[in-house]
Motif scaffolding. Structure first.
Motif, PDB file in Angstrom:
ATOM      1  N   PHE A   1     -29.113 -21.801  15.236  1.00 41.53           N
ATOM      2  CA  PHE A   1     -30.018 -22.437  16.038  1.00 41.53           C
ATOM      3  C   PHE A   1     -30.922 -21.043  16.501  1.00 41.53           C
ATOM      4  CE2 PHE A   1     -27.043 -20.231  18.704  1.00 41.53           C
ATOM      5  CZ  PHE A   1     -27.633 -19.695  19.910  1.00 41.53           C
ATOM      6  N   SER A   2     -32.176 -21.606  16.865  1.00 36.94           N
ATOM      7  CA  SER A   2     -33.360 -20.739  17.080  1.00 36.94           C
ATOM      8  C   SER A   2     -33.233 -20.507  18.674  1.00 36.94           C
ATOM      9  CB  SER A   2     -34.770 -21.581  16.877  1.00 36.94           C
ATOM     10  OG  SER A   2     -35.714 -20.828  17.566  1.00 36.94           O
ATOM     11  N   LYS A   3     -33.482 -19.197  18.977  1.00 40.59           N
ATOM     12  CA  LYS A   3     -33.426 -18.752  20.136  1.00 40.59           C
ATOM     13  C   LYS A   3     -34.844 -18.953  21.067  1.00 40.59           C
ATOM     14  CE  LYS A   3     -29.595 -15.601  19.631  1.00 40.59           C
ATOM     15  NZ  LYS A   3     -29.135 -14.467  19.613  1.00 40.59           N
ATOM     16  N   ASN A   4     -35.807 -19.609  20.257  1.00 37.65           N
ATOM     17  CA  ASN A   4     -37.091 -19.809  20.648  1.00 37.65           C
ATOM     18  C   ASN A   4     -37.298 -21.059  21.338  1.00 37.65           C
ATOM     19  OD1 ASN A   4     -37.939 -17.134  19.900  1.00 37.65           O
ATOM     20  ND2 ASN A   4     -38.388 -17.738  17.846  1.00 37.65           N
ATOM     21  N   CYS A   5     -36.204 -21.755  21.578  1.00 37.07           N
ATOM     22  CA  CYS A   5     -36.472 -23.130  22.128  1.00 37.07           C
ATOM     23  C   CYS A   5     -36.712 -23.111  23.498  1.00 37.07           C
ATOM     24  CB  CYS A   5     -35.251 -23.872  22.117  1.00 37.07           C
ATOM     25  SG  CYS A   5     -35.205 -25.654  22.825  1.00 37.07           S
ATOM     26  N   ASP A   6     -37.999 -23.829  24.004  1.00 35.91           N
ATOM     27  CA  ASP A   6     -38.377 -23.692  25.584  1.00 35.91           C
ATOM     28  C   ASP A   6     -38.184 -24.745  26.206  1.00 35.91           C
ATOM     29  OD1 ASP A   6     -40.057 -25.342  24.138  1.00 35.91           O
ATOM     30  OD2 ASP A   6     -41.846 -24.124  24.609  1.00 35.91           O
ATOM     31  N   ASP A   7     -37.252 -25.570  25.608  1.00 32.88           N
ATOM     32  CA  ASP A   7     -36.828 -27.222  26.283  1.00 32.88           C
ATOM     33  C   ASP A   7     -35.331 -27.110  26.106  1.00 32.88           C
ATOM     34  OD1 ASP A   7     -36.895 -29.524  27.451  1.00 32.88           O
ATOM     35  OD2 ASP A   7     -38.070 -30.584  26.007  1.00 32.88           O
ATOM     36  N   ASN A   8     -35.002 -28.135  26.323  1.00 32.87           N
ATOM     37  CA  ASN A   8     -33.349 -28.353  25.865  1.00 32.87           C
ATOM     38  C   ASN A   8     -32.961 -28.577  24.547  1.00 32.87           C
ATOM     39  OD1 ASN A   8     -32.420 -28.682  28.792  1.00 32.87           O
ATOM     40  ND2 ASN A   8     -33.357 -30.779  28.754  1.00 32.87           N
ATOM     41  N   TYR A   9     -31.921 -27.845  24.025  1.00 31.29           N
ATOM     42  CA  TYR A   9     -31.405 -28.194  22.712  1.00 31.29           C
ATOM     43  C   TYR A   9     -31.052 -29.695  22.602  1.00 31.29           C
ATOM     44  CZ  TYR A   9     -31.601 -22.865  21.947  1.00 31.29           C
ATOM     45  OH  TYR A   9     -32.273 -21.667  21.840  1.00 31.29           O
ATOM     46  N   VAL A  10     -31.401 -30.090  21.227  1.00 35.48           N
ATOM     47  CA  VAL A  10     -30.927 -31.486  20.923  1.00 35.48           C
ATOM     48  C   VAL A  10     -30.251 -31.285  19.393  1.00 35.48           C
ATOM     49  CG1 VAL A  10     -32.616 -32.761  22.056  1.00 35.48           C
ATOM     50  CG2 VAL A  10     -32.886 -31.995  19.791  1.00 35.48           C
ATOM     51  N   VAL A  11     -29.095 -32.092  19.422  1.00 38.15           N
ATOM     52  CA  VAL A  11     -28.244 -32.297  18.146  1.00 38.15           C
ATOM     53  C   VAL A  11     -28.420 -33.423  17.525  1.00 38.15           C
ATOM     54  CG1 VAL A  11     -25.779 -31.943  17.619  1.00 38.15           C
ATOM     55  CG2 VAL A  11     -26.667 -30.709  19.615  1.00 38.15           C
ATOM     56  N   ILE A  12     -28.484 -33.299  16.267  1.00 32.27           N
ATOM     57  CA  ILE A  12     -28.523 -34.338  15.232  1.00 32.27           C
ATOM     58  C   ILE A  12     -27.357 -33.885  14.256  1.00 32.27           C
ATOM     59  CG2 ILE A  12     -31.118 -34.826  15.618  1.00 32.27           C
ATOM     60  CD1 ILE A  12     -31.563 -33.349  12.923  1.00 32.27           C
ATOM     61  N   PRO A  13     -27.080 -34.955  13.207  1.00 35.90           N
ATOM     62  CA  PRO A  13     -26.071 -34.842  12.424  1.00 35.90           C
ATOM     63  C   PRO A  13     -26.387 -33.941  11.184  1.00 35.90           C
ATOM     64  CG  PRO A  13     -26.366 -37.404  12.874  1.00 35.90           C
ATOM     65  CD  PRO A  13     -27.365 -36.617  13.562  1.00 35.90           C
ATOM     66  N   ASN A  14     -25.490 -33.726  10.226  1.00 34.57           N
ATOM     67  CA  ASN A  14     -25.847 -33.159   9.022  1.00 34.57           C
ATOM     68  C   ASN A  14     -25.675 -34.317   8.162  1.00 34.57           C
ATOM     69  OD1 ASN A  14     -25.757 -31.949   6.551  1.00 34.57           O
ATOM     70  ND2 ASN A  14     -24.399 -30.322   7.050  1.00 34.57           N
ATOM     71  N   PHE A  15     -26.570 -34.896   7.354  1.00 38.37           N
ATOM     72  CA  PHE A  15     -26.752 -35.937   6.598  1.00 38.37           C
ATOM     73  C   PHE A  15     -26.533 -35.624   5.179  1.00 38.37           C
ATOM     74  CE2 PHE A  15     -29.350 -37.393  10.157  1.00 38.37           C
ATOM     75  CZ  PHE A  15     -28.977 -38.392  10.495  1.00 38.37           C
ATOM     76  N   TRP A  16     -25.580 -34.460   4.976  1.00 36.07           N
ATOM     77  CA  TRP A  16     -25.184 -34.153   3.565  1.00 36.07           C
ATOM     78  C   TRP A  16     -24.544 -35.172   2.618  1.00 36.07           C
ATOM     79  CZ3 TRP A  16     -20.235 -34.098   1.542  1.00 36.07           C
ATOM     80  CH2 TRP A  16     -19.329 -34.108   2.410  1.00 36.07           C
ATOM     81  N   SER A  17     -23.893 -36.111   3.045  1.00 36.58           N
ATOM     82  CA  SER A  17     -23.287 -36.974   2.118  1.00 36.58           C
ATOM     83  C   SER A  17     -24.082 -38.394   2.329  1.00 36.58           C
ATOM     84  CB  SER A  17     -22.081 -37.396   2.578  1.00 36.58           C
ATOM     85  OG  SER A  17     -21.843 -37.970   3.937  1.00 36.58           O
ATOM     86  N   ASN A  18     -25.194 -38.668   2.873  1.00 37.90           N
ATOM     87  CA  ASN A  18     -26.035 -39.639   2.854  1.00 37.90           C
ATOM     88  C   ASN A  18     -26.876 -39.936   1.432  1.00 37.90           C
ATOM     89  OD1 ASN A  18     -29.021 -41.109   3.443  1.00 37.90           O
ATOM     90  ND2 ASN A  18     -27.829 -41.400   5.013  1.00 37.90           N
ATOM     91  N   ASP A  19     -27.113 -41.018   1.027  1.00 39.57           N
ATOM     92  CA  ASP A  19     -27.919 -41.516  -0.238  1.00 39.57           C
ATOM     93  C   ASP A  19     -29.155 -40.693  -0.370  1.00 39.57           C
ATOM     94  OD1 ASP A  19     -25.686 -42.992  -0.988  1.00 39.57           O
ATOM     95  OD2 ASP A  19     -26.704 -44.797  -0.383  1.00 39.57           O
ATOM     96  N   TYR A  20     -29.774 -40.358   0.945  1.00 41.84           N
ATOM     97  CA  TYR A  20     -31.026 -39.859   0.794  1.00 41.84           C
ATOM     98  C   TYR A  20     -31.021 -38.308   1.001  1.00 41.84           C
ATOM     99  CZ  TYR A  20     -32.487 -44.577   0.373  1.00 41.84           C
ATOM    100  OH  TYR A  20     -32.526 -45.886  -0.038  1.00 41.84           O
TER     101      TYR A  20
END
Length: 196
Positions: free
Chosen positions: A111-130
């Motif tokens: 993660f970046s320590k330069n976030c000036d807002d709240n951190y948000v989490v998204i999935p790792n889409f490594w197994s997605n067709d795209y």
């Protein structure tokens, strides 16, 4: 009498079961019924191979007007791109080339320590067709992300998650995130729910 349908009823039943398993509050943003527009959905629970996560993803190929409707529906939510400094990807070290991992080796999402807002989490889409290993989310750089709801904390969101183990930074050690990823260039929509 012959009953014919373009929709695989077993897939519809499985899809409905997955929605029910996670409950309305976590899946309220998913389409309610399986349709022929759905190209892929996946559900995984694997606390070793997927490093202590539980997730449900649904991919649709739709017309641009549907993406516009989603953007309008969630117009109060910020739209992120993968280069946003506040995005943390769940277990971003996983990819199709690195599936057999040593269970006790020290891995952790970056993660970046330069976030000036709240951190948000998204999935790792490594197994997605795209999937595209060129980005930390493993989706093409043209995808944008809308986080509909996300909570971080030690609350038990799933009995299958080991709350003594985490591969996430301490600021987002455990929690859940639900949202929509979309690619306007290719008219792709991905609904997600991830618990870690």
């Amino acid at each position: 009498m012959i009953l014919h349908s373009c929709i695989d009823l077993s897939k519809d039943r499985n899809y409905t079961n997955y929605l029910s398993y996670f409950g309305d509050s976590l899946t309220s943003h998913f389409p309610k019924k399986y349709t022929s527009m759905i190209t892929d959905y996946s559900y995984s629970v694997d606390t070793v191979g997927h490093f202590n996560t539980e997730e449900f993803n649904l991919t649709l190929i739709k017309e641009k007007k549907d993406i516009n409707e989603i953007k309008l529906m969630y117009n109060n939510n910020k739209v992120y791109d993968i280069n946003d400094k506040c995005i943390i990807v769940v277990n971003d070290f996983l990819d199709n080339n690195n599936l057999i991992l040593q269970q006790y080796k020290e891995y952790q999402s970056k993660f970046s320590k330069n976030c000036d807002d709240n951190y948000v989490v998204i999935p790792n889409f490594w197994s997605n067709d795209y999937a595209d290993n060129a980005t930390k989310s493993k989706l093409d750089k043209n995808f944008k992300y809308i986080i509909i709801d996300s909570k971080v904390g030690e609350n038990v969101y799933s009995s299958k998650i080991n709350y003594y183990k985490s591969y996430m930074p301490s600021i987002v050690k455990h929690g859940y995130s639900k949202g929509i990823a979309f690619n306007e260039k290719e008219d792709i929509i991905i609904y997600w729910l991830v618990l870690w």
